[in-house]
Motif scaffolding. Structure first.
Motif, mmCIF file in Angstrom:
data_model
loop_
_atom_site.group_PDB
_atom_site.id
_atom_site.type_symbol
_atom_site.label_atom_id
_atom_site.label_comp_id
_atom_site.label_asym_id
_atom_site.label_seq_id
_atom_site.Cartn_x
_atom_site.Cartn_y
_atom_site.Cartn_z
ATOM 1 N N LEU A 132 -9.849 19.159 -4.002
ATOM 2 C CA LEU A 132 -9.553 20.581 -3.815
ATOM 3 C C LEU A 132 -8.428 21.046 -4.742
ATOM 4 O O LEU A 132 -8.475 22.155 -5.286
ATOM 5 N N LEU A 133 -7.473 20.179 -4.944
ATOM 6 C CA LEU A 133 -6.375 20.508 -5.858
ATOM 7 C C LEU A 133 -6.886 20.670 -7.280
ATOM 8 O O LEU A 133 -6.525 21.596 -7.998
ATOM 9 N N GLY A 134 -7.779 19.805 -7.702
ATOM 10 C CA GLY A 134 -8.355 19.887 -9.043
ATOM 11 C C GLY A 134 -9.206 21.133 -9.210
ATOM 12 O O GLY A 134 -9.132 21.838 -10.228
ATOM 13 N N ALA B 176 0.844 -1.203 0.000
ATOM 14 C CA ALA B 176 0.000 0.000 0.000
ATOM 15 C C ALA B 176 0.869 1.238 0.000
ATOM 16 O O ALA B 176 1.821 1.325 0.751
ATOM 17 N N SER B 177 0.514 2.195 -0.858
ATOM 18 C CA SER B 177 1.247 3.472 -0.948
ATOM 19 C C SER B 177 0.364 4.574 -0.389
ATOM 20 O O SER B 177 -0.814 4.658 -0.700
ATOM 21 N N PHE B 178 0.986 5.433 0.385
ATOM 22 C CA PHE B 178 0.219 6.537 0.959
ATOM 23 C C PHE B 178 -0.023 7.657 -0.052
ATOM 24 O O PHE B 178 -0.770 8.566 0.198
ATOM 25 N N LEU B 179 0.604 7.553 -1.211
ATOM 26 C CA LEU B 179 0.396 8.564 -2.241
ATOM 27 C C LEU B 179 -0.722 8.169 -3.185
ATOM 28 O O LEU B 179 -1.003 8.859 -4.145
ATOM 29 N N HIS B 180 -1.330 7.077 -2.954
ATOM 30 C CA HIS B 180 -2.402 6.607 -3.811
ATOM 31 C C HIS B 180 -3.620 7.508 -3.651
ATOM 32 O O HIS B 180 -3.932 7.947 -2.545
ATOM 33 N N PRO B 181 -4.346 7.794 -4.783
ATOM 34 C CA PRO B 181 -5.495 8.710 -4.736
ATOM 35 C C PRO B 181 -6.591 8.286 -3.778
ATOM 36 O O PRO B 181 -7.313 9.132 -3.281
ATOM 37 N N TYR C 252 -6.395 10.120 -0.313
ATOM 38 C CA TYR C 252 -6.557 11.582 -0.204
ATOM 39 C C TYR C 252 -7.635 12.089 -1.165
ATOM 40 O O TYR C 252 -7.383 12.947 -2.005
ATOM 41 N N PRO C 253 -8.821 11.643 -1.111
ATOM 42 C CA PRO C 253 -9.821 12.075 -2.092
ATOM 43 C C PRO C 253 -10.209 13.543 -1.926
ATOM 44 O O PRO C 253 -10.384 14.255 -2.902
ATOM 45 N N LEU C 254 -10.330 14.033 -0.728
ATOM 46 C CA LEU C 254 -10.716 15.423 -0.500
ATOM 47 C C LEU C 254 -9.620 16.368 -0.972
ATOM 48 O O LEU C 254 -9.883 17.363 -1.655
ATOM 49 N N GLU C 255 -8.389 16.054 -0.637
ATOM 50 C CA GLU C 255 -7.273 16.904 -1.018
ATOM 51 C C GLU C 255 -7.119 16.959 -2.535
ATOM 52 O O GLU C 255 -6.865 18.006 -3.121
#
Length: 173
Positions: free
Chosen positions: A18-20, A4-9, A12-15
């Motif tokens: 917001l970035l998009g 498991a990668s912590f950079l996977h979408p 962080y769906p909320l972040e």
């Protein structure tokens, strides 16, 4: 099973949302406001650069007009003619010189409301006195213009007087 990668979408769906949204807002701001404003600023800058020489020329013209007006106001008035004439004799007397006669000629300056008066005279005296007299003439408040100046020495002795022939002009308003 993959690690498991912590950079996977999915973590962080909320972040990411917001970035998009903020990226889209910045893109819209750039396309709708900044790009047209930047183009308009460039256009205005090029117009200013084209007009700048004319503005500088106008400023120079206005400065020249102010200086010309100040100079014109400093010229003596026509009523000052007798005072100017007598000041030449008085100035010579102050420097131990004698003016036997002064001739003058006046004429109108074409295309201007000026009168030109030319004085012609001779003075006789010691060289230091003549030099001081000429210096005072140049510093007089009447704007006397020395048009012709001739120094003559009659004898060969050092202490003999010198003859000065002068032609000066003054402009009167």
């Amino acid at each position: 099973m993959p690690k498991a990668s912590f950079l996977h979408p999915r973590y962080y769906p909320l972040e990411l949302g917001l970035l998009g949204i903020s990226s889209a807002a910045l893109l819209l701001f750039h396309l709708l406001f900044w790009a047209p404003l930047s183009a308009r600023m460039k256009s205005q800058e090029s117009l200013w650069q084209a007009e700048r020489p004319r503005v500088v020329q106008l400023e120079r013209y206005e400065k020249a007009q102010r200086e010309l007006k100040a100079f014109w106001e400093d010229l003596p008035e026509r009523q000052a003619f007798p005072a100017i004439s007598s000041s030449l004799s008085d100035l010579a007397r102050q420097h131990h010189l004698v003016i036997p006669a002064i001739t003058y000629q006046g004429d109108k300056v074409p295309d201007h409301d000026l009168t030109r008066i030319t004085f012609a005279f001779g003075v006789k005296g010691a060289y230091p006195d003549i030099r001081a007299f000429i210096g005072e003439l140049e510093r007089s408040g009447y704007f006397l213009i020395i048009e012709d100046l001739n120094l003559l020495k009659a004898g060969k002795k050092i202490d003999e007087p010198i003859q000065l022939q002068l032609r000066t002009t003054v402009y009167l308003r």
